[in-house]
Design a protein around this motif. Structure first.
Motif, short mmCIF file in Angstrom:
data_model
loop_
_atom_site.label_atom_id
_atom_site.label_comp_id
_atom_site.label_asym_id
_atom_site.label_seq_id
_atom_site.Cartn_x
_atom_site.Cartn_y
_atom_site.Cartn_z
N ILE A 14 19.77 -34.64 -17.06
CA ILE A 14 19.25 -35.96 -16.70
C ILE A 14 17.74 -36.04 -16.99
N ILE A 15 17.36 -37.10 -17.70
CA ILE A 15 15.94 -37.44 -17.87
C ILE A 15 15.63 -38.43 -16.76
N MET A 16 14.92 -37.98 -15.76
CA MET A 16 14.66 -38.78 -14.55
C MET A 16 13.45 -39.69 -14.80
N ASP A 17 13.69 -40.87 -15.31
CA ASP A 17 12.62 -41.75 -15.76
C ASP A 17 12.53 -42.99 -14.88
N LYS A 35 7.52 -39.75 -4.94
CA LYS A 35 8.05 -39.32 -3.65
C LYS A 35 9.47 -39.82 -3.45
N GLU A 36 9.74 -41.05 -3.87
CA GLU A 36 11.10 -41.59 -3.77
C GLU A 36 12.02 -40.90 -4.78
N GLY A 37 11.45 -40.52 -5.91
CA GLY A 37 12.24 -39.83 -6.92
C GLY A 37 12.76 -38.50 -6.42
N VAL A 38 11.97 -37.82 -5.58
CA VAL A 38 12.38 -36.55 -5.00
C VAL A 38 13.63 -36.74 -4.14
N LYS A 39 13.70 -37.86 -3.41
CA LYS A 39 14.88 -38.14 -2.59
C LYS A 39 16.12 -38.31 -3.46
N ALA A 40 15.95 -38.93 -4.63
CA ALA A 40 17.07 -39.11 -5.55
C ALA A 40 17.56 -37.77 -6.10
N LEU A 58 17.59 -30.99 -14.83
CA LEU A 58 16.75 -32.12 -14.53
C LEU A 58 15.40 -31.98 -15.22
N PHE A 59 15.03 -32.99 -16.01
CA PHE A 59 13.76 -32.96 -16.73
C PHE A 59 12.68 -33.46 -15.79
N ALA A 60 11.93 -32.52 -15.20
CA ALA A 60 10.98 -32.86 -14.15
C ALA A 60 9.57 -33.12 -14.67
N PHE A 61 9.15 -32.34 -15.70
CA PHE A 61 7.76 -32.46 -16.16
C PHE A 61 7.69 -31.89 -17.56
N SER A 62 7.25 -32.71 -18.51
CA SER A 62 7.16 -32.26 -19.90
C SER A 62 5.76 -31.74 -20.21
N ASP A 203 19.77 -48.85 -17.07
CA ASP A 203 18.53 -49.55 -16.76
C ASP A 203 18.01 -49.20 -15.37
N VAL A 204 18.80 -48.57 -14.56
CA VAL A 204 18.41 -48.23 -13.19
C VAL A 204 17.23 -47.26 -13.21
N LEU A 205 16.21 -47.55 -12.40
CA LEU A 205 15.07 -46.64 -12.30
C LEU A 205 15.45 -45.43 -11.45
N TRP A 206 14.84 -44.29 -11.73
CA TRP A 206 15.30 -43.04 -11.12
C TRP A 206 15.38 -43.09 -9.58
N PRO A 207 14.40 -43.62 -8.86
CA PRO A 207 14.52 -43.63 -7.39
C PRO A 207 15.75 -44.38 -6.88
N ASP A 208 16.30 -45.29 -7.71
CA ASP A 208 17.48 -46.06 -7.32
C ASP A 208 18.78 -45.45 -7.84
N PHE A 209 18.69 -44.32 -8.49
CA PHE A 209 19.89 -43.68 -9.02
C PHE A 209 20.64 -43.02 -7.87
#
Length: 234
Positions: A14-17, A35-40, A58-62, A203-209
């Motif tokens: 997953i590319i968490m974008d 911070k919300e992305g961490v919850k996802a 999970l692609f966390a940091f390039s 199209d969903v943003l990562w924190p809403d995944f």
């Protein structure tokens, strides 16, 4: 709805974008999106375990992310350290092994210590392996592999022996790649390993995944017919 799944990918990447855009749409600083992305991330790990996925990358940091504002980079690294230290009990409870891939040079000492702790304490877990791509670049991985080969005594190379020089040669190639936020590119992620991976963009943003969005991707995956270059019988 999970009972309708009959073809589960062995490995999902997953590319968490979209963390920054999630925050911007709410008039918040980008750090709140991370911070919300961490919850996802936690929800995704638990759901992957629930449906029987064996590998989750999970692609966390390039390597390119170092060009972001220093405050944002500091927040991401601090959140990573905090997450690893706080979530080890959750990983152990769910029998989840945690490993990392990418260049470790240049990372904070506290990040390296947390990474080593997470890998060490979850090393005996086996239900799901979570791979965090940190300070990672697909091009860098291939270049690093070539340089390792040049320093070795290998006289000839084929695809299988070449991949043994990758950061994590023991991890199978992804069956499914999911990218959130509506962007339709792989952004220098697992360039070699994605050769025959099924791609899914949302199209969903990562924190809403969430589980529902993950299920949509899995249902789409099971509708695919994977040929790997071959012609299948009609």
């Amino acid at each position: 709805m999970i009972e309708n799944l009959y073809k589960i990918p062995n490995h999902v990447a997953i590319i968490m974008d979209g963390n920054g855009r999630w925050a911007k749409r709410r008039g918040l600083d980008r750090v709140y999106g991370h911070k919300e992305g961490v919850k996802a991330v936690e929800k995704t790990i638990k759901f992957a375990k629930k449906v029987g996925i064996k590998y989750l990358t999970l692609f966390a940091f390039s390597t390119e992310n170092w060009q972001r504002p220093i405050d944002e980079v500091n927040t991401i690294m601090s959140l990573l350290v905090e997450y690893i230290n706080e979530k080890i009990p959750m990983l152990l409870e769910n029998d989840v092994k945690l490993i990392f891939m990418g260049r470790r040079e240049g990372l904070w000492d506290s990040v390296l210590e947390a990474m080593e702790k997470g890998e060490r304490e979850t090393s005996q877990c086996s239900s799901l392996t979570v791979v965090i791509a940190l300070n990672y670049s697909g091009k860098a991985e291939i270049l690093d592999a070539v340089n390792k080969i040049l320093k070795s005594n290998v006289e000839s190379i084929d695809e299988e022996s070449f991949r043994q020089f990758f950061y994590r040669p023991e991890i199978p190639d992804p069956d499914l790649l999911i990218r959130t936020s509506g962007e339709k590119r792989i952004s220098n992620f697992l360039l070699w390993q994605l050769a025959y991976t099924e791609l899914y963009f949302t199209d969903v943003l990562w924190p809403d995944f969430d589980e529902e969005e993950f299920l949509k991707a899995l249902y789409d995956y099971q509708s695919r017919e994977r040929r790997f270059g071959k012609v299948l019988d009609e």
